[in-house]
Design an enzyme around this catalytic site. Sequence first.
Site, PDB file in Angstrom:
ATOM      1  N   THR A   1     -11.956  37.847   0.541  1.00 34.47           N
ATOM      2  CA  THR A   1     -12.733  38.792   1.333  1.00 34.47           C
ATOM      3  C   THR A   1     -12.519  40.224   0.860  1.00 34.47           C
ATOM      4  OG1 THR A   1     -12.548  37.291   3.228  1.00 34.47           O
ATOM      5  CG2 THR A   1     -13.262  39.526   3.684  1.00 34.47           C
TER       6      THR A   1
ATOM      7  N   LYS B   1     -21.205  34.013   4.109  1.00 34.96           N
ATOM      8  CA  LYS B   1     -20.059  33.089   4.140  1.00 34.96           C
ATOM      9  C   LYS B   1     -20.550  31.851   4.877  1.00 34.96           C
ATOM     10  CE  LYS B   1     -15.137  32.743   5.292  1.00 34.96           C
ATOM     11  NZ  LYS B   1     -14.516  32.813   3.958  1.00 34.96           N
TER      12      LYS B   1
ATOM     13  N   SER C   1     -13.689  28.864   9.422  1.00 36.77           N
ATOM     14  CA  SER C   1     -12.943  28.211  10.502  1.00 36.77           C
ATOM     15  C   SER C   1     -11.951  29.216  11.067  1.00 36.77           C
ATOM     16  CB  SER C   1     -12.230  26.958   9.989  1.00 36.77           C
ATOM     17  OG  SER C   1     -11.297  27.284   8.983  1.00 36.77           O
TER      18      SER C   1
ATOM     19  N   GLY D   1     -16.712  31.654  -0.493  1.00 39.37           N
ATOM     20  CA  GLY D   1     -16.282  30.322  -0.109  1.00 39.37           C
ATOM     21  C   GLY D   1     -15.211  30.354   0.954  1.00 39.37           C
TER      22      GLY D   1
ATOM     23  N   GLY E   1     -11.224  28.882   1.555  1.00 39.66           N
ATOM     24  CA  GLY E   1     -10.089  28.243   0.906  1.00 39.66           C
ATOM     25  C   GLY E   1     -10.284  28.130  -0.588  1.00 39.66           C
TER      26      GLY E   1
END
Length: 206
Positions: free
Chosen positions: A11, A32, A36, A111, A113
């Site tokens: 980020t 994005k 989660s 993305g 992770g």
Amino acid sequence: IVGTDTGVGKTAVAAALGLALQRRGARVGYLKPFASGGLRRRGRLVSGDALRIRAALGLVAPATALNPLCYRRPLAPWVASWSERRRFSWPAIRAAYRRARGGADVLLVEGIGGALVPLAAGTSVADLCARLRLPACVVARAGVGTINHTLLTLEALRRRGVSVRGVILNGARGQDPAERTNGRAIAGLGRVPVVAVLPRVEGLWG
């Protein structure tokens, strides 16, 4: 923007790239698709990363447009979906992508992770890149251990036909001897340009 892992600074790199492009006069968009560990805003879950990028780049789109699918629990999306009973559909993701792309000269797609984080059974972040025909910028840690993680990420992306434009090493502290050689090693072994080594900024969100 694909990470080698969680917490590598995707980020922060997205914000830096977006600001640099804006200073060149480009209209920058951001998406994005999956998140989660979301925050609840006006009754809906939304990614904290999307909120940070929205503020940093001065975007006017609602946060839910920047992050169309967000899970409450801080787990891989597929795992979070087991308990939250929320699935995604490719048509919905493609529609969100088209909307985000429509008003931008450059669209930054972040993305979640690492490259093989599962979004659904048999579908990973790397698969998302391939399906949307997105070239990848890989964000990796600057220090020891990053050669292995970065080469594995490059392999996963390339096996799916994803073009890798470059690697950004993030979070250099200036104390680790590996930081002085990792860029050269990754560029040679991975046959990829290492376009920047960014310093660690204390207190900056990742």
